[in-house]
Design a protein around this motif. Structure first.
Motif, mmCIF file in Angstrom:
data_model
loop_
_atom_site.group_PDB
_atom_site.id
_atom_site.type_symbol
_atom_site.label_atom_id
_atom_site.label_comp_id
_atom_site.label_asym_id
_atom_site.label_seq_id
_atom_site.Cartn_x
_atom_site.Cartn_y
_atom_site.Cartn_z
ATOM 1 N N TYR A 116 6.146 5.896 -4.282
ATOM 2 C CA TYR A 116 6.283 5.020 -5.455
ATOM 3 C C TYR A 116 7.141 5.693 -6.522
ATOM 4 N N GLU A 117 6.838 6.951 -6.820
ATOM 5 C CA GLU A 117 7.583 7.671 -7.858
ATOM 6 C C GLU A 117 9.038 7.879 -7.445
ATOM 7 N N LYS A 122 3.456 -3.597 -13.085
ATOM 8 C CA LYS A 122 3.223 -2.196 -13.449
ATOM 9 C C LYS A 122 4.550 -1.435 -13.468
ATOM 10 N N LYS A 134 0.840 -1.201 0.000
ATOM 11 C CA LYS A 134 0.000 0.000 0.000
ATOM 12 C C LYS A 134 0.876 1.252 0.000
ATOM 13 N N GLU A 150 6.623 0.322 -16.634
ATOM 14 C CA GLU A 150 6.937 1.752 -16.647
ATOM 15 C C GLU A 150 8.435 2.026 -16.845
ATOM 16 N N ASP A 195 2.231 4.880 -1.109
ATOM 17 C CA ASP A 195 1.544 6.054 -1.678
ATOM 18 C C ASP A 195 2.260 6.496 -2.954
ATOM 19 N N GLU A 196 1.605 7.321 -3.729
ATOM 20 C CA GLU A 196 2.079 7.691 -5.065
ATOM 21 C C GLU A 196 3.443 8.377 -5.032
ATOM 22 N N HIS A 197 3.630 9.271 -4.032
ATOM 23 C CA HIS A 197 4.890 10.012 -3.949
ATOM 24 C C HIS A 197 6.066 9.058 -3.685
ATOM 25 N N LYS A 216 10.762 4.518 -7.800
ATOM 26 C CA LYS A 216 10.893 4.205 -9.224
ATOM 27 C C LYS A 216 12.062 4.994 -9.819
#
Length: 206
Positions: free
Chosen positions: A89-90, A129, A83, A133, A85-87, A93
């Motif tokens: 994750y980026e 995913k 779980k 990417e 969060d987007e921040h 990545k």
């Protein structure tokens, strides 16, 4: 060679055919080459005309290069929560891309907590995913596999370590050249402004 005949291969890989050992040795001597047995278990054995010293040197160079590439390639590990969060994750990545561009493999690990272990498909979906990417920089070497509370995927770089380093060096040199050109341009503009000011002051005195 203790056999009467060999299947002879020429120096360029061409098939000469089955010849007597004496004839093969004569051909080697005439061409100033060595007669090297390359497949002793074949019937008849296969021998090739070659420069054995050059062959040994090239083989040693290839082996050294392979060892160097193997030693230089590291496996970095990046851990994700299911779980995330987007921040975060980026951010992670971005680290994965940096490792791949540097020529290193990356092991991506999803850590399951509590009841998350009953939803392995969510972890697999997140890993795939991410792989999609970053496909511009990587190839999937190991598809997602689960071990206990963790699920991992291994990404391999598209470029070898040596190539990646060479590319990064060229990028640094290009940036430095651009910065030097910009600094020179600023200094020239500054000198021009001073000259104009000096000319204007001289004109006022006149």
């Amino acid at each position: 060679m203790r056999v009467p005949k060999v299947r002879l291969v020429g120096p360029q890989g061409e098939q000469v055919g089955i010849v007597r050992v004496e004839d093969a040795l004569r051909l080697a001597q005439e061409a100033d080459l060595d007669l090297v047995e390359v497949a002793p278990n074949s019937q008849p054995p296969v021998a090739k005309l070659m420069d054995y010293g050059k062959f040994k040197y090239e083989a040693a160079v290839k082996a050294r290069e392979a060892r160097r590439n193997q030693a230089n390639t590291e496996i970095k590990e990046m851990r994700f929560r299911l779980k995330i969060d987007e921040h975060d994750y980026e951010t992670k990545k971005g680290h994965v891309v940096r490792f791949l561009k540097g020529g290193d493999k990356v092991k991506i690990t999803i850590m399951f907590r509590g009841r998350e272990q009953s939803r392995p498909e969510m972890g697999r979906r997140l890993l795939l995913k991410l792989a999609e990417e970053v496909q511009e920089f990587a190839v999937v070497e190991n598809m997602p596999s689960q071990e206990g509370r963790n699920m991992s995927l291994v990404l391999g770089p598209l470029k070898k370590k040596a190539e990646a380093r060479d590319e990064q060096r060229k990028e640094r040199e290009a940036r430095k050249a651009a910065q030097d050109a910009e600094r020179t341009e600023r200094e020239a503009a500054k000198s021009s402004t001073k000259a104009e000011a000096s000319d204007a002051a001289a004109a006022d005195e006149d």
